[in-house]
Design a protein around this motif. Sequence first.
Motif, PDB file in Angstrom:
ATOM      1  N   SER A  83       1.062  -0.910   0.341  1.00 55.63           N
ATOM      2  CA  SER A  83       0.184  -0.264   0.072  1.00 55.63           C
ATOM      3  C   SER A  83       1.027   1.069  -0.053  1.00 55.63           C
ATOM      4  N   ASN A  84       0.298   2.075  -0.492  1.00 57.78           N
ATOM      5  CA  ASN A  84       0.547   3.804  -0.041  1.00 57.78           C
ATOM      6  C   ASN A  84       1.953   4.401   1.561  1.00 57.78           C
ATOM      7  N   TRP A  85       0.754   3.293   2.233  1.00 57.83           N
ATOM      8  CA  TRP A  85       1.484   3.585   3.504  1.00 57.83           C
ATOM      9  C   TRP A  85       2.891   2.958   3.491  1.00 57.83           C
ATOM     10  N   GLU A  86       3.109   1.793   3.274  1.00 54.85           N
ATOM     11  CA  GLU A  86       4.518   1.451   3.059  1.00 54.85           C
ATOM     12  C   GLU A  86       5.658   1.938   2.156  1.00 54.85           C
ATOM     13  N   LEU A  87       4.848   2.366   0.434  1.00 51.42           N
ATOM     14  CA  LEU A  87       5.899   3.215   0.499  1.00 51.42           C
ATOM     15  C   LEU A  87       6.565   4.201   0.678  1.00 51.42           C
ATOM     16  N   SER A  88       5.257   5.603   1.289  1.00 53.79           N
ATOM     17  CA  SER A  88       6.287   6.555   1.635  1.00 53.79           C
ATOM     18  C   SER A  88       6.487   6.621   2.887  1.00 53.79           C
ATOM     19  N   SER A  89       6.197   5.339   3.512  1.00 50.18           N
ATOM     20  CA  SER A  89       7.578   5.235   5.188  1.00 50.18           C
ATOM     21  C   SER A  89       8.681   4.677   4.138  1.00 50.18           C
ATOM     22  N   ALA A  90       8.462   4.688   3.308  1.00 48.75           N
ATOM     23  CA  ALA A  90       9.739   3.041   2.486  1.00 48.75           C
ATOM     24  C   ALA A  90      10.652   5.245   2.110  1.00 48.75           C
ATOM     25  N   ARG A  91      10.017   5.138   1.384  1.00 48.70           N
ATOM     26  CA  ARG A  91      10.872   7.004   0.954  1.00 48.70           C
ATOM     27  C   ARG A  91      11.957   7.800   1.860  1.00 48.70           C
ATOM     28  N   ALA A  92      10.683   8.028   2.609  1.00 48.99           N
ATOM     29  CA  ALA A  92      10.921   8.722   4.432  1.00 48.99           C
ATOM     30  C   ALA A  92      12.570   8.439   4.357  1.00 48.99           C
ATOM     31  N   SER A  93      12.057   6.965   5.241  1.00 51.21           N
ATOM     32  CA  SER A  93      13.404   6.545   5.417  1.00 51.21           C
ATOM     33  C   SER A  93      14.363   5.974   4.713  1.00 51.21           C
ATOM     34  N   THR A  94      14.257   6.011   3.341  1.00 50.61           N
ATOM     35  CA  THR A  94      15.893   6.341   2.432  1.00 50.61           C
ATOM     36  C   THR A  94      16.431   7.777   2.338  1.00 50.61           C
ATOM     37  N   VAL A  95      15.549   9.070   2.695  1.00 47.98           N
ATOM     38  CA  VAL A  95      15.674  10.178   2.754  1.00 47.98           C
ATOM     39  C   VAL A  95      16.898  10.713   4.257  1.00 47.98           C
ATOM     40  N   ALA A  96      16.092   9.896   5.669  1.00 48.80           N
ATOM     41  CA  ALA A  96      16.640   9.790   6.633  1.00 48.80           C
ATOM     42  C   ALA A  96      17.488   9.034   6.848  1.00 48.80           C
ATOM     43  N   ARG A  97      17.905   7.997   6.522  1.00 46.03           N
ATOM     44  CA  ARG A  97      19.105   7.131   5.856  1.00 46.03           C
ATOM     45  C   ARG A  97      20.286   8.286   5.181  1.00 46.03           C
ATOM     46  N   LEU A  98      20.123   9.185   4.266  1.00 44.83           N
ATOM     47  CA  LEU A  98      21.327   9.424   3.465  1.00 44.83           C
ATOM     48  C   LEU A  98      21.730  11.395   4.412  1.00 44.83           C
ATOM     49  N   LEU A  99      20.747  11.933   4.533  1.00 44.58           N
ATOM     50  CA  LEU A  99      21.030  13.321   5.675  1.00 44.58           C
ATOM     51  C   LEU A  99      22.071  12.348   7.170  1.00 44.58           C
ATOM     52  N   VAL A 100      21.544  11.489   7.661  1.00 45.32           N
ATOM     53  CA  VAL A 100      22.529  10.436   8.977  1.00 45.32           C
ATOM     54  C   VAL A 100      23.567  10.139   8.582  1.00 45.32           C
ATOM     55  N   ALA A 101      23.897   9.825   6.898  1.00 45.96           N
ATOM     56  CA  ALA A 101      25.760   9.072   6.152  1.00 45.96           C
ATOM     57  C   ALA A 101      26.518  10.683   5.679  1.00 45.96           C
ATOM     58  N   ASN A 102      25.105  12.194   5.757  1.00 46.47           N
ATOM     59  CA  ASN A 102      26.205  12.894   5.405  1.00 46.47           C
ATOM     60  C   ASN A 102      26.138  13.784   6.449  1.00 46.47           C
ATOM     61  N   GLY A 103      25.745  13.474   7.887  1.00 44.25           N
ATOM     62  CA  GLY A 103      26.324  14.586   8.942  1.00 44.25           C
ATOM     63  C   GLY A 103      24.840  14.720   9.753  1.00 44.25           C
ATOM     64  N   VAL A 104      23.669  15.214   9.222  1.00 47.86           N
ATOM     65  CA  VAL A 104      23.119  15.066  10.084  1.00 47.86           C
ATOM     66  C   VAL A 104      22.390  13.892  11.359  1.00 47.86           C
ATOM     67  N   PRO A 105      22.953  14.568  12.659  1.00 48.38           N
ATOM     68  CA  PRO A 105      22.789  13.650  13.772  1.00 48.38           C
ATOM     69  C   PRO A 105      21.887  12.468  13.850  1.00 48.38           C
ATOM     70  N   PRO A 106      21.903  11.486  14.199  1.00 60.14           N
ATOM     71  CA  PRO A 106      20.515  10.504  13.793  1.00 60.14           C
ATOM     72  C   PRO A 106      19.394  10.456  15.149  1.00 60.14           C
ATOM     73  N   PHE A 107      20.293  10.923  15.834  1.00 61.05           N
ATOM     74  CA  PHE A 107      19.427  11.051  16.978  1.00 61.05           C
ATOM     75  C   PHE A 107      18.147  12.495  16.672  1.00 61.05           C
ATOM     76  N   TYR A 108      18.402  13.244  15.955  1.00 58.17           N
ATOM     77  CA  TYR A 108      17.454  14.355  15.705  1.00 58.17           C
ATOM     78  C   TYR A 108      16.299  13.945  14.789  1.00 58.17           C
ATOM     79  N   ILE A 109      16.511  13.093  13.744  1.00 57.27           N
ATOM     80  CA  ILE A 109      15.778  12.658  13.093  1.00 57.27           C
ATOM     81  C   ILE A 109      14.633  11.509  12.959  1.00 57.27           C
ATOM     82  N   SER A 110      13.375  11.993  12.318  1.00 52.23           N
ATOM     83  CA  SER A 110      12.466  10.380  12.485  1.00 52.23           C
ATOM     84  C   SER A 110      11.863  10.877  11.193  1.00 52.23           C
TER      85      SER A 110
END
Length: 266
Positions: free
Chosen positions: A195-222
């Motif tokens: 469903s679109n729930w899983e798709l939208s959540s997966a896309r948000a997680s992909t962006v979050a992982r990239l931000l963490v990989a580029n210096g954004v502290p993971p404990f600041y991200i959801s």
Amino acid sequence: MAEDDEGRKKKQIIKQEIINIQEGAPEWMATFSDLVTLLMCFFVLMFAMSTTQQETYKELVKSLKSALGAQAVPESGTREGLIMHPIPSEKSPENQAVDDMGAMIEKEMDEIVSEVRELVLFNKLGGEVSVTKTDAGVVITMSDLLLFSAGGTQLSPKGLEILEKVAAVLSKLAYHVKVRGHTDSEPITSSIYPSNWELSSARASTVARLLVANGVPPFYISAEGYAQYHPVATNDTAQGRAQNRRVEIVYERDSIARQFEDMYNK
């Protein structure tokens, strides 16, 4: 003879009427009447001027109250020649601190918006990346056309490049950031994303992982998925659906406020 008597009587009546007219109001009454009329006009004018000044004073009091506080201006009127001494503001230290913090939060939000807009202009991303300041906070919106292929969660080369530049800006900020994924109302047909729930959540997680990989502290991200339930345009047209398919990076005002409160309490 009778006619002469009747003529004399008529003459006497006319003479008496002339005398009565001459013996009417004395001549000084005309001057007195003019004086009374002028006095009445004078007092009416004074009353009108007094009313105008009172209205002007009310407006002045209202203006000063908004600038100095409700208790800074006396309710009673003043007269010309009297000096109104300035009364210090009665704001408590707590209220002053709240005002200062609010100003700092607004300034910080404006700086975030300014930096992201500079990034958008420099990379010519108008229409694909936008940033707005709302009552809730700062929202950075990125089109899924820039980030992902249809129905996918793997970042495109251009999306990867732009997100790395966005991360370089966001890594300087020590505030909690929410990554929100959104889709249009078209149902997805995929064995990986039911469903679109899983798709939208997966896309948000992909962006979050990239931000963490580029210096954004993971404990600041959801990361959060909203599927098709928070559209910004109609889903009845292709253009509207394209606007609804997006990823938002959100700095909430409350999270910035909490960081400032922690700084004050240390």
